[in-house]
Design a protein around this motif. Structure first.
Motif, PDB file in Angstrom:
ATOM      1  N   ALA B  17      86.600   5.448  68.467  1.00 39.86           N
ATOM      2  CA  ALA B  17      85.658   5.250  67.073  1.00 39.86           C
ATOM      3  C   ALA B  17      85.377   5.849  66.163  1.00 39.86           C
ATOM      4  N   LEU B  19      86.640   9.303  66.689  1.00 40.30           N
ATOM      5  CA  LEU B  19      88.319   9.799  65.432  1.00 40.30           C
ATOM      6  C   LEU B  19      88.349   8.939  64.759  1.00 40.30           C
ATOM      7  N   ASN B  20      88.406   7.814  64.554  1.00 40.67           N
ATOM      8  CA  ASN B  20      88.822   6.774  63.464  1.00 40.67           C
ATOM      9  C   ASN B  20      88.229   7.237  62.262  1.00 40.67           C
ATOM     10  N   GLY B  21      86.812   7.876  62.220  1.00 44.84           N
ATOM     11  CA  GLY B  21      85.938   8.108  61.151  1.00 44.84           C
ATOM     12  C   GLY B  21      86.251   9.643  60.636  1.00 44.84           C
ATOM     13  N   GLY B  22      86.869  10.280  61.562  1.00 45.60           N
ATOM     14  CA  GLY B  22      87.268  11.323  61.783  1.00 45.60           C
ATOM     15  C   GLY B  22      86.175  13.162  62.052  1.00 45.60           C
ATOM     16  N   PRO B  87      74.356   0.947  57.486  1.00 44.31           N
ATOM     17  CA  PRO B  87      75.403   1.940  57.459  1.00 44.31           C
ATOM     18  C   PRO B  87      75.396   3.024  56.360  1.00 44.31           C
ATOM     19  N   ARG B  88      75.973   2.381  55.933  1.00 41.45           N
ATOM     20  CA  ARG B  88      76.489   2.476  53.808  1.00 41.45           C
ATOM     21  C   ARG B  88      74.955   3.342  54.119  1.00 41.45           C
ATOM     22  N   GLN B 142      82.071  -1.145  68.899  1.00 43.95           N
ATOM     23  CA  GLN B 142      82.131  -1.229  67.750  1.00 43.95           C
ATOM     24  C   GLN B 142      81.099  -0.665  67.210  1.00 43.95           C
ATOM     25  N   MET B 145      82.004   2.412  65.878  1.00 40.42           N
ATOM     26  CA  MET B 145      83.357   2.371  64.852  1.00 40.42           C
ATOM     27  C   MET B 145      82.739   1.639  63.310  1.00 40.42           C
ATOM     28  N   LEU B 146      81.890   1.111  62.914  1.00 39.46           N
ATOM     29  CA  LEU B 146      80.978   0.517  62.374  1.00 39.46           C
ATOM     30  C   LEU B 146      80.411   1.828  61.600  1.00 39.46           C
ATOM     31  N   TYR B 149      83.180   4.455  60.293  1.00 42.14           N
ATOM     32  CA  TYR B 149      83.770   3.801  59.179  1.00 42.14           C
ATOM     33  C   TYR B 149      83.465   3.639  58.096  1.00 42.14           C
ATOM     34  N   GLU B 150      81.996   3.758  58.347  1.00 41.06           N
ATOM     35  CA  GLU B 150      81.542   4.510  56.401  1.00 41.06           C
ATOM     36  C   GLU B 150      81.017   5.527  56.166  1.00 41.06           C
ATOM     37  N   TYR B 152      83.685   7.765  57.087  1.00 39.74           N
ATOM     38  CA  TYR B 152      85.098   8.077  56.378  1.00 39.74           C
ATOM     39  C   TYR B 152      84.963   7.422  54.877  1.00 39.74           C
ATOM     40  N   GLN B 153      84.619   5.962  54.334  1.00 41.19           N
ATOM     41  CA  GLN B 153      84.827   5.355  53.384  1.00 41.19           C
ATOM     42  C   GLN B 153      83.894   6.789  52.328  1.00 41.19           C
ATOM     43  N   ARG B 156      85.108   9.286  51.132  1.00 40.44           N
ATOM     44  CA  ARG B 156      86.854   8.991  50.193  1.00 40.44           C
ATOM     45  C   ARG B 156      86.303   9.111  48.828  1.00 40.44           C
TER      46      ARG B 156
END
Lengths: 245, 245
Positions: B17, B19-22, B87-88, B142, B145-146, B149-150, B152-153, B156
């Motif tokens: 998770a 690595l998914n988000g860098g 998280p955001r 999970q 992961m969340l 994910y946040e 990485y977002q 962006r």
């Protein structure tokens, strides 16, 4: 909506993730036998109700028949011309159209292969999670988790715009069944006219046509109009070679 | 940073998770033996490098010593007075302070119990994922992961505000080691003064004091000042019963 899920564990994980985001309408298309799957129930721990209430369909078209908006989750870009949305963009679109999500669905493909292009072609838009390009592999449960999470976050946003009315009476989306009816009407007329020919090119041509129509997200009214167009053209006994092409 | 993870599989899932988000800086505090854990490597599939590079510490304080911002992931609300971020919100705060996340960390507790209040007290803020209140249980992978994910977002988002300079030279955050130094200085002086007394109340008093200081997120300069305050007060031979109370 899970298309041809191979592992019961993943169905259970998807059910958990859905319930985390307040979603409960799980649909399965041709799950690998057995179904009901005890492993799905075991993995759902606490979200068994979602697994137990899951509806199972043999064909994707039947599973989405009553939906008015359909998104196809894809890991890789496709050669289909179709909008690609992030989960955040997609849930925003859905919340604007239908605050409770009624009539909207997201397709997830089988674990190893993902959705095939024919399946993606049925959707209004593709949905791709932006992740580290060097390592973007997600398992099915995590992919569902991220969509369900964004769905819940969008619902929390009290400053959200009021529904834009895009799905109001006048601009109402057709159900998928209505859209498929249009596809079939068009394709049967094209077959009759020998347009989808030679046979080895047919699948590709059908896919591209469906993709084109779905991408345009026609309204109910437009679907009726398109039926009329097909009928009108077919009544004219259009034949291969007659048109410009 | 995973505190006392019990299952190797979960460490592997967390690495994926991340690595998914860098993200790649995985730290483990007292993982359940064995370590290195072959199950963690197996579950990391493709993110093995993150698992292999994980640093292992016996004590939480050592694991966070070099960090300047620390968030504690918690599933349930605590009785600690401390900001609770989504998280955001947390990743936005981190991106503003350090666009590459350097010096910032998130704590995750053991699978069954989560972080205890003493551990949460060390963090600047708590981090809770808003989810369906009727079903909000997330597994460790999970939850990571969340956040990833946040993270990485947020990276962006090109329209993001430029760094606010809150972590500029003047307002630089202390490292956690510096903060712990302050805690220990304060507590040793309080012990010497018999303030943390009677013994059965000590743990609770220490926790609340640490929480108070961490919540205030003092700057490096303020930490120096507080050391001065403690030294000054202790030099005065403050004794229990002498003050107001």
């Amino acid at each position: 909506m899970l298309v041809a899920p191979q592992l019961g564990e993943n169905v259970g994980a998807a059910a958990r993730a859905m319930l985390n985001g307040g979603l409960t309408d799980l649909r399965l298309v041709a799950p690998r036998p057995p179904w009901p799957n005890p492993r799905a129930l075991a993995a759902a721990s606490g979200a068994d109700s979602v697994v137990e209430a899951a509806r199972v369909f043999d064909r994707l078209e039947d599973a989405v028949a009553d939906l008015r908006r359909l998104y196809a989750s894809t890991a890789r870009p496709r050669d289909l011309r179709k909008p690609v949305l992030t989960p955040r963009e997609a849930v925003q679109q859905i919340r604007e159209a239908a605050p409770d999500g009624a009539g909207c669905g997201v397709l997830f493909g089988p674990e190893r292969t993902g959705l095939d292009s024919d399946q993606v072609a049925l959707a209004d838009a593709m949905l791709t999670v932006p992740l580290n390009p060097a390592y973007s592999s997600l398992n099915l449960g995590q992919a569902v988790m991220l969509i369900a999470y964004e769905w819940y976050q969008a619902g929390r946003d009290e400053t959200a715009e009021p529904p834009s009315g895009l799905d109001s009476e006048r601009h109402r989306r057709p159900t998928r069944a209505e859209l498929h009816g249009l596809f079939r009407h068009l394709e049967s007329e094209l077959d009759a006219a020998n347009f989808l020919w030679p046979p080895h090119t047919r699948a590709n041509m059908v896919r591209n046509l469906r993709n084109f129509i779905a991408r345009a997200s026609p309204t109910e009214q437009e679907v009726r109009t398109l039926h009329g167009v097909v009928t009108a053209l077919a009544g004219r006994k259009w034949r291969r070679g007659e048109g410009g092409e």
